[in-house]
Design an enzyme around this catalytic site. Sequence first.
Site, PDB file in Angstrom:
ATOM      1  N   ASP A   1      -7.294  -4.697   9.084  1.00  0.00           N
ATOM      2  CA  ASP A   1      -6.639  -3.858   8.057  1.00  0.00           C
ATOM      3  C   ASP A   1      -5.923  -4.791   7.070  1.00  0.00           C
ATOM      4  O   ASP A   1      -5.107  -5.621   7.479  1.00  0.00           O
ATOM      5  CB  ASP A   1      -5.635  -2.925   8.744  1.00  0.00           C
ATOM      6  CG  ASP A   1      -5.058  -1.891   7.798  1.00  0.00           C
ATOM      7  OD1 ASP A   1      -5.110  -0.694   8.117  1.00  0.00           O
ATOM      8  OD2 ASP A   1      -4.532  -2.294   6.731  1.00  0.00           O
TER       9      ASP A   1
ATOM     10  N   ASP B   1      -9.521  -0.184   3.005  1.00  0.00           N
ATOM     11  CA  ASP B   1      -9.036  -1.518   3.422  1.00  0.00           C
ATOM     12  C   ASP B   1      -9.105  -1.760   4.928  1.00  0.00           C
ATOM     13  O   ASP B   1      -8.457  -2.684   5.418  1.00  0.00           O
ATOM     14  CB  ASP B   1      -7.601  -1.740   2.917  1.00  0.00           C
ATOM     15  CG  ASP B   1      -6.549  -1.110   3.788  1.00  0.00           C
ATOM     16  OD1 ASP B   1      -6.824  -0.044   4.389  1.00  0.00           O
ATOM     17  OD2 ASP B   1      -5.453  -1.677   3.894  1.00  0.00           O
ATOM     18  N   GLU B   2      -9.845  -0.955   5.670  1.00  0.00           N
ATOM     19  CA  GLU B   2      -9.901  -1.216   7.115  1.00  0.00           C
ATOM     20  C   GLU B   2     -11.295  -0.989   7.681  1.00  0.00           C
ATOM     21  O   GLU B   2     -12.067  -0.180   7.167  1.00  0.00           O
ATOM     22  CB  GLU B   2      -8.860  -0.385   7.877  1.00  0.00           C
ATOM     23  CG  GLU B   2      -9.049   1.087   7.704  1.00  0.00           C
ATOM     24  CD  GLU B   2      -8.025   1.924   8.459  1.00  0.00           C
ATOM     25  OE1 GLU B   2      -7.719   1.631   9.623  1.00  0.00           O
ATOM     26  OE2 GLU B   2      -7.558   2.898   7.840  1.00  0.00           O
TER      27      GLU B   2
HETATM   28  P1  TTP Z   1      -2.731   1.235   4.379  1.00  0.00           P
HETATM   29  O1  TTP Z   1      -3.639   0.267   5.064  1.00  0.00           O
HETATM   30  O2  TTP Z   1      -2.203   2.377   5.170  1.00  0.00           O
HETATM   31  O3  TTP Z   1      -1.471   0.500   3.808  1.00  0.00           O
HETATM   32  P2  TTP Z   1      -1.364  -0.913   3.104  1.00  0.00           P
HETATM   33  O4  TTP Z   1      -2.645  -1.682   3.180  1.00  0.00           O
HETATM   34  O5  TTP Z   1      -0.835  -0.730   1.711  1.00  0.00           O
HETATM   35  O6  TTP Z   1      -0.231  -1.626   3.957  1.00  0.00           O
HETATM   36  P3  TTP Z   1      -0.335  -2.180   5.451  1.00  0.00           P
HETATM   37  O7  TTP Z   1      -0.040  -3.643   5.355  1.00  0.00           O
HETATM   38  O8  TTP Z   1       0.718  -1.427   6.189  1.00  0.00           O
HETATM   39  O9  TTP Z   1      -1.721  -1.905   5.950  1.00  0.00           O
HETATM   40  O10 TTP Z   1      -3.462   1.840   3.119  1.00  0.00           O
HETATM   41  C1  TTP Z   1      -4.399   1.100   2.322  1.00  0.00           C
HETATM   42  C2  TTP Z   1      -4.260   1.495   0.882  1.00  0.00           C
HETATM   43  O11 TTP Z   1      -4.474   2.900   0.729  1.00  0.00           O
HETATM   44  C3  TTP Z   1      -2.894   1.218   0.298  1.00  0.00           C
HETATM   45  O12 TTP Z   1      -2.767  -0.121  -0.170  1.00  0.00           O
HETATM   46  C4  TTP Z   1      -2.787   2.245  -0.776  1.00  0.00           C
HETATM   47  C5  TTP Z   1      -3.622   3.423  -0.293  1.00  0.00           C
HETATM   48  N1  TTP Z   1      -2.743   4.501   0.215  1.00  0.00           N
HETATM   49  C6  TTP Z   1      -2.323   5.498  -0.666  1.00  0.00           C
HETATM   50  O13 TTP Z   1      -2.720   5.502  -1.836  1.00  0.00           O
HETATM   51  N2  TTP Z   1      -1.466   6.473  -0.197  1.00  0.00           N
HETATM   52  C7  TTP Z   1      -1.000   6.492   1.082  1.00  0.00           C
HETATM   53  O14 TTP Z   1      -0.206   7.391   1.479  1.00  0.00           O
HETATM   54  C8  TTP Z   1      -1.452   5.461   1.998  1.00  0.00           C
HETATM   55  C9  TTP Z   1      -0.952   5.449   3.416  1.00  0.00           C
HETATM   56  C10 TTP Z   1      -2.311   4.496   1.494  1.00  0.00           C
HETATM   57 MG    MG Z   2      -3.687  -1.838   4.993  1.00  0.00          MG
END
Ligand code: TTP
Ligand code: MG
Length: 364
Positions: free
Chosen positions: A16, A114-115
């Site tokens: 991720d 992103d995962e």
């Molecule tokens: P995530 O992987 O949940 O978060 P992240 O990558 O920003 O942070 P982390 O290091 O905790 O993984 O989500 C991936 C992307 O999806 C994030 O960069 C933006 C988008 N997203 C939204 O637009 N709204 C949301 O509520 C969430 C959770 C994510």
């Molecule tokens: Mg992320």
Amino acid sequence: MTQSTTSKTRIIFHADMDSFYSSVEVRENPQLKGQPVVVGSDPKNGTGRGVVSTCSYEAREFGIRSGMPISKAYKLCPDAVYLRVNMKLYKDVSHRIMDVMRGFTDMFQQVSVDEAYLDVSDHVKDCVVASRLAQNIKDEILLREGITCSIGVAPNKLVAKIASDFQKPDGLTVVKPEDVVDFLTPLPVSRIPGVGKKTTDILLGMDIKTIWDLAACDVQLLIERFGKYGIKMHQMARGIDHGEVVERGDVKSISKEDTFDEDTADPYVIEQVLDSLAESVHVSLMKKKFLFKTITLKVRFEDFSTYTRARSLRVYSTDLETIKIIAKDLMREFMGKRRFRLLGVGVSNFETIDVRQKLITDFL
Ligand code: TTP
Ligand code: MG
């Protein structure tokens, strides 16, 4: 040779990206490195009405989180750098990162922008080698795309996902099969994917706080409270998950519908139901991290005659209010004396990565 059975010990990665959108923005503009960066709608000096999509880890120190109203983020840190969402850029980077990961195994499953999961059971023989491979993947993504990520290595998808979140950012957490129970049990139940605030609160009411408490709970009690999902939760608490890593077709639409206990034409009830359907749709949408362009309304009258209406936006959106407003606007032409039996709200036309499409309709 790519067959993976439940009897064989599997080695699964969950990768991720760290603060994905904001990491891409920092990569594009290295002057932002080390600063609180918030990606989302315009804060308009604290009066903006949208939400935070994500923010850098520096911004998280101020308490800012994904999904938070942008006005609240602004209150917490007015000096942060506020940027609008540039989805095309993030999608391009996402494509390339996924291609890097696909190069490491043919058992690959992208789950959001992103995962992804990787089953590397056929490529590595133990957790030591697996850990080296995971580090290689992290290094390769950083080298090619300038983004750090966190990887969880475990015998199944569930534990790998919890592990990838365990030491964010830039983490690498390896959970050997014999350590799964020790790894999981001290964690709060909210670390289990799908256990959100509502479920956590109900479990708290049953005096269940940790995964240990959940695993030790009589499954019958969980079934009484949560139905079939109680069995699933109990299994997850014990680290059991047989889900395979398979690249799936994309979801084409997300919709929720509700049949009234009694047919109604009451505008107040209808408005409440549309709002609540929109909220459920939005929860699924956020879980999948999709943007949508089209909102659909479905109505069924008491005589079972059924109609659908749709409206498309000019730009992609994640906004709950937009779903609510358009669903209610589409509803106007149907309002009158006739009573409704069922209403449904959906979104479609997603900004997604793959093109194979599959219709998923979740009935309430
Ligand atoms: P995530 O992987 O949940 O978060 P992240 O990558 O920003 O942070 P982390 O290091 O905790 O993984 O989500 C991936 C992307 O999806 C994030 O960069 C933006 C988008 N997203 C939204 O637009 N709204 C949301 O509520 C969430 C959770 C994510
Ligand atoms: Mg992320």
